[in-house]
Design a protein around this motif. Structure first.
Motif, PDB file in Angstrom:
ATOM      1  N   THR A  72     -24.867  14.136  66.809  1.00 54.14           N
ATOM      2  CA  THR A  72     -26.296  14.052  67.069  1.00 54.14           C
ATOM      3  C   THR A  72     -26.807  12.693  66.625  1.00 54.14           C
ATOM      4  OG1 THR A  72     -26.945  14.908  64.904  1.00 54.14           O
ATOM      5  CG2 THR A  72     -26.557  16.528  66.637  1.00 54.14           C
ATOM      6  N   GLY A  73     -27.985  12.363  67.073  1.00 54.63           N
ATOM      7  CA  GLY A  73     -28.579  11.111  66.641  1.00 54.63           C
ATOM      8  C   GLY A  73     -30.000  10.976  67.156  1.00 54.63           C
ATOM      9  N   LEU A  74     -30.624   9.915  66.753  1.00 63.54           N
ATOM     10  CA  LEU A  74     -31.990   9.618  67.157  1.00 63.54           C
ATOM     11  C   LEU A  74     -31.934   8.463  68.155  1.00 63.54           C
ATOM     12  CD1 LEU A  74     -34.904  10.487  66.498  1.00 63.54           C
ATOM     13  CD2 LEU A  74     -34.951   8.648  64.819  1.00 63.54           C
ATOM     14  N   ILE A  75     -32.374   8.705  69.369  1.00 64.02           N
ATOM     15  CA  ILE A  75     -32.389   7.677  70.410  1.00 64.02           C
ATOM     16  C   ILE A  75     -33.776   7.676  71.041  1.00 64.02           C
ATOM     17  CG2 ILE A  75     -31.440   6.943  72.624  1.00 64.02           C
ATOM     18  CD1 ILE A  75     -28.790   8.129  71.775  1.00 64.02           C
ATOM     19  N   ASP A  76     -34.382   6.501  71.067  1.00 66.19           N
ATOM     20  CA  ASP A  76     -35.735   6.359  71.600  1.00 66.19           C
ATOM     21  C   ASP A  76     -36.695   7.371  70.973  1.00 66.19           C
ATOM     22  OD1 ASP A  76     -34.909   4.289  73.276  1.00 66.19           O
ATOM     23  OD2 ASP A  76     -34.393   5.676  74.895  1.00 66.19           O
ATOM     24  N   ASN A  77     -36.578   7.546  69.670  1.00 66.00           N
ATOM     25  CA  ASN A  77     -37.427   8.466  68.907  1.00 66.00           C
ATOM     26  C   ASN A  77     -37.295   9.909  69.350  1.00 66.00           C
ATOM     27  OD1 ASN A  77     -38.500   6.538  67.135  1.00 66.00           O
ATOM     28  ND2 ASN A  77     -39.898   5.847  68.739  1.00 66.00           N
ATOM     29  N   ARG A  78     -36.160  10.242  69.960  1.00 61.77           N
ATOM     30  CA  ARG A  78     -35.909  11.623  70.368  1.00 61.77           C
ATOM     31  C   ARG A  78     -34.629  12.101  69.712  1.00 61.77           C
ATOM     32  NH1 ARG A  78     -36.728  11.555  76.813  1.00 61.77           N
ATOM     33  NH2 ARG A  78     -34.960  12.912  76.593  1.00 61.77           N
ATOM     34  N   ASN A  79     -34.651  13.313  69.224  1.00 60.07           N
ATOM     35  CA  ASN A  79     -33.457  13.928  68.648  1.00 60.07           C
ATOM     36  C   ASN A  79     -32.538  14.311  69.799  1.00 60.07           C
ATOM     37  OD1 ASN A  79     -34.661  13.857  66.073  1.00 60.07           O
ATOM     38  ND2 ASN A  79     -35.832  15.679  66.616  1.00 60.07           N
ATOM     39  N   LEU A  80     -31.327  13.777  69.788  1.00 57.01           N
ATOM     40  CA  LEU A  80     -30.431  13.970  70.909  1.00 57.01           C
ATOM     41  C   LEU A  80     -29.116  14.575  70.446  1.00 57.01           C
ATOM     42  CD1 LEU A  80     -29.999  13.365  73.972  1.00 57.01           C
ATOM     43  CD2 LEU A  80     -28.934  11.233  73.237  1.00 57.01           C
ATOM     44  N   LEU A  81     -28.692  15.608  71.136  1.00 61.62           N
ATOM     45  CA  LEU A  81     -27.348  16.133  70.957  1.00 61.62           C
ATOM     46  C   LEU A  81     -26.462  15.341  71.904  1.00 61.62           C
ATOM     47  CD1 LEU A  81     -25.345  18.171  69.811  1.00 61.62           C
ATOM     48  CD2 LEU A  81     -26.047  19.754  71.602  1.00 61.62           C
ATOM     49  N   LYS A  82     -25.689  14.407  71.350  1.00 62.66           N
ATOM     50  CA  LYS A  82     -24.880  13.502  72.169  1.00 62.66           C
ATOM     51  C   LYS A  82     -23.640  14.185  72.721  1.00 62.66           C
ATOM     52  CE  LYS A  82     -26.146   9.388  69.523  1.00 62.66           C
ATOM     53  NZ  LYS A  82     -25.569   8.291  68.718  1.00 62.66           N
ATOM     54  N   ALA A  83     -23.039  15.045  71.929  1.00 57.40           N
ATOM     55  CA  ALA A  83     -21.824  15.736  72.361  1.00 57.40           C
ATOM     56  C   ALA A  83     -21.648  16.998  71.540  1.00 57.40           C
ATOM     57  CB  ALA A  83     -20.610  14.834  72.172  1.00 57.40           C
ATOM     58  N   MET A  84     -21.124  18.019  72.185  1.00 50.23           N
ATOM     59  CA  MET A  84     -20.768  19.243  71.490  1.00 50.23           C
ATOM     60  C   MET A  84     -19.645  19.902  72.280  1.00 50.23           C
ATOM     61  SD  MET A  84     -22.886  22.631  70.321  1.00 50.23           S
ATOM     62  CE  MET A  84     -22.972  23.416  71.914  1.00 50.23           C
ATOM     63  N   TYR A  85     -18.534  20.091  71.616  1.00 53.41           N
ATOM     64  CA  TYR A  85     -17.382  20.732  72.251  1.00 53.41           C
ATOM     65  C   TYR A  85     -16.775  21.723  71.293  1.00 53.41           C
ATOM     66  CZ  TYR A  85     -17.755  17.140  75.788  1.00 53.41           C
ATOM     67  OH  TYR A  85     -18.220  16.336  76.783  1.00 53.41           O
ATOM     68  N   ILE A  86     -16.313  22.840  71.848  1.00 53.74           N
ATOM     69  CA  ILE A  86     -15.693  23.888  71.045  1.00 53.74           C
ATOM     70  C   ILE A  86     -14.416  24.323  71.749  1.00 53.74           C
ATOM     71  CG2 ILE A  86     -17.063  25.728  72.109  1.00 53.74           C
ATOM     72  CD1 ILE A  86     -17.075  27.102  69.330  1.00 53.74           C
ATOM     73  N   PHE A 104     -29.473  21.922  63.248  1.00 56.60           N
ATOM     74  CA  PHE A 104     -30.938  21.917  63.175  1.00 56.60           C
ATOM     75  C   PHE A 104     -31.417  21.868  61.729  1.00 56.60           C
ATOM     76  CE2 PHE A 104     -30.937  23.077  67.593  1.00 56.60           C
ATOM     77  CZ  PHE A 104     -32.137  22.556  68.052  1.00 56.60           C
ATOM     78  N   ASN A 105     -30.808  22.654  60.862  1.00 56.33           N
ATOM     79  CA  ASN A 105     -31.226  22.678  59.453  1.00 56.33           C
ATOM     80  C   ASN A 105     -30.976  21.337  58.776  1.00 56.33           C
ATOM     81  OD1 ASN A 105     -32.072  25.321  59.656  1.00 56.33           O
ATOM     82  ND2 ASN A 105     -30.134  26.145  58.939  1.00 56.33           N
ATOM     83  N   PHE A 106     -29.844  20.727  59.031  1.00 58.44           N
ATOM     84  CA  PHE A 106     -29.516  19.439  58.418  1.00 58.44           C
ATOM     85  C   PHE A 106     -30.507  18.369  58.837  1.00 58.44           C
ATOM     86  CE2 PHE A 106     -27.543  15.272  58.701  1.00 58.44           C
ATOM     87  CZ  PHE A 106     -27.097  15.089  57.403  1.00 58.44           C
ATOM     88  N   ASN A 107     -30.827  18.342  60.119  1.00 62.69           N
ATOM     89  CA  ASN A 107     -31.706  17.313  60.649  1.00 62.69           C
ATOM     90  C   ASN A 107     -33.184  17.681  60.547  1.00 62.69           C
ATOM     91  OD1 ASN A 107     -29.853  15.208  61.779  1.00 62.69           O
ATOM     92  ND2 ASN A 107     -29.045  17.000  62.821  1.00 62.69           N
ATOM     93  N   LYS A 108     -33.472  18.910  60.147  1.00 65.56           N
ATOM     94  CA  LYS A 108     -34.852  19.394  60.051  1.00 65.56           C
ATOM     95  C   LYS A 108     -35.598  19.179  61.375  1.00 65.56           C
ATOM     96  CE  LYS A 108     -35.074  18.634  55.087  1.00 65.56           C
ATOM     97  NZ  LYS A 108     -33.671  18.459  54.875  1.00 65.56           N
ATOM     98  N   TRP A 109     -34.907  19.527  62.454  1.00 65.23           N
ATOM     99  CA  TRP A 109     -35.459  19.327  63.785  1.00 65.23           C
ATOM    100  C   TRP A 109     -36.087  20.611  64.313  1.00 65.23           C
ATOM    101  CZ3 TRP A 109     -30.609  16.690  66.236  1.00 65.23           C
ATOM    102  CH2 TRP A 109     -30.515  15.381  65.762  1.00 65.23           C
ATOM    103  N   ASN A 110     -37.176  20.434  65.018  1.00 64.50           N
ATOM    104  CA  ASN A 110     -37.774  21.550  65.744  1.00 64.50           C
ATOM    105  C   ASN A 110     -37.476  21.433  67.233  1.00 64.50           C
ATOM    106  OD1 ASN A 110     -39.017  22.694  63.481  1.00 64.50           O
ATOM    107  ND2 ASN A 110     -40.658  21.177  63.602  1.00 64.50           N
ATOM    108  N   LEU A 111     -37.084  20.244  67.649  1.00 59.93           N
ATOM    109  CA  LEU A 111     -36.855  19.988  69.059  1.00 59.93           C
ATOM    110  C   LEU A 111     -35.614  19.113  69.203  1.00 59.93           C
ATOM    111  CD1 LEU A 111     -38.077  20.282  71.919  1.00 59.93           C
ATOM    112  CD2 LEU A 111     -39.374  18.213  71.471  1.00 59.93           C
ATOM    113  N   LEU A 112     -34.769  19.450  70.155  1.00 60.23           N
ATOM    114  CA  LEU A 112     -33.532  18.715  70.381  1.00 60.23           C
ATOM    115  C   LEU A 112     -33.336  18.532  71.876  1.00 60.23           C
ATOM    116  CD1 LEU A 112     -30.834  17.660  69.098  1.00 60.23           C
ATOM    117  CD2 LEU A 112     -29.926  19.941  69.508  1.00 60.23           C
TER     118      LEU A 112
END
Length: 124
Positions: A72-86, A104-112
């Motif tokens: 995850t990361g912050l891009i253009d002031n938006r919380n972005l899930l860059k990749a997720m694989y299981i 979500f808890n780690f980043n304290k995000w309400n929106l992703l």
């Protein structure tokens, strides 16, 4: 962790081969396999990305093996899930839900924000 790079690339490769071939969208299994032919170069790239990039990485381990990862990361002031694989054998065990709660808890995000392939029904 840079030491996780090989497992991350292998999970990525296996998920791509399983999920993304779709001739309707001109995505072929052979092309995906070719993309991952230079596995060692990709592992080094992931290692460098983990070290240098301003992102957060998450992994889940079962029996000393990485089974899931997210970046995850912050891009253009938006919380972005860059990749997720299981790993395939864990995909329907709801492990991802618990792990995403950690993200979500780690980043304290309400929106992703995330993007997925239009035909990837599992992700949608």
């Amino acid at each position: 962790m840079p030491a996780d790079s090989e497992s991350i690339v292998k999970i990525n490769r296996d998920c791509w081969i399983e999920t993304y071939p779709n001739p309707e969208y001109w995505v072929y299994k052979e092309d995906i396999i070719k993309k991952f032919e230079k596995l060692n170069e990709m592992i080094e790239k992931v290692k460098n990305n983990i070290i240098l990039n301003n992102s957060w990485k998450f992994v889940a381990v079962d029996n000393q093996e990485i089974i899931w990862y997210a970046i995850t990361g912050l891009i253009d002031n938006r919380n972005l899930l860059k990749a997720m694989y299981i790993k395939k054998e864990y995909q329907w065990k709801w492990v991802w839900k618990l792990l995403m709660e950690e993200v979500f808890n780690f980043n304290k995000w309400n929106l992703l924000f995330l993007t997925v392939a239009v035909y990837n029904d599992k992700a949608i």
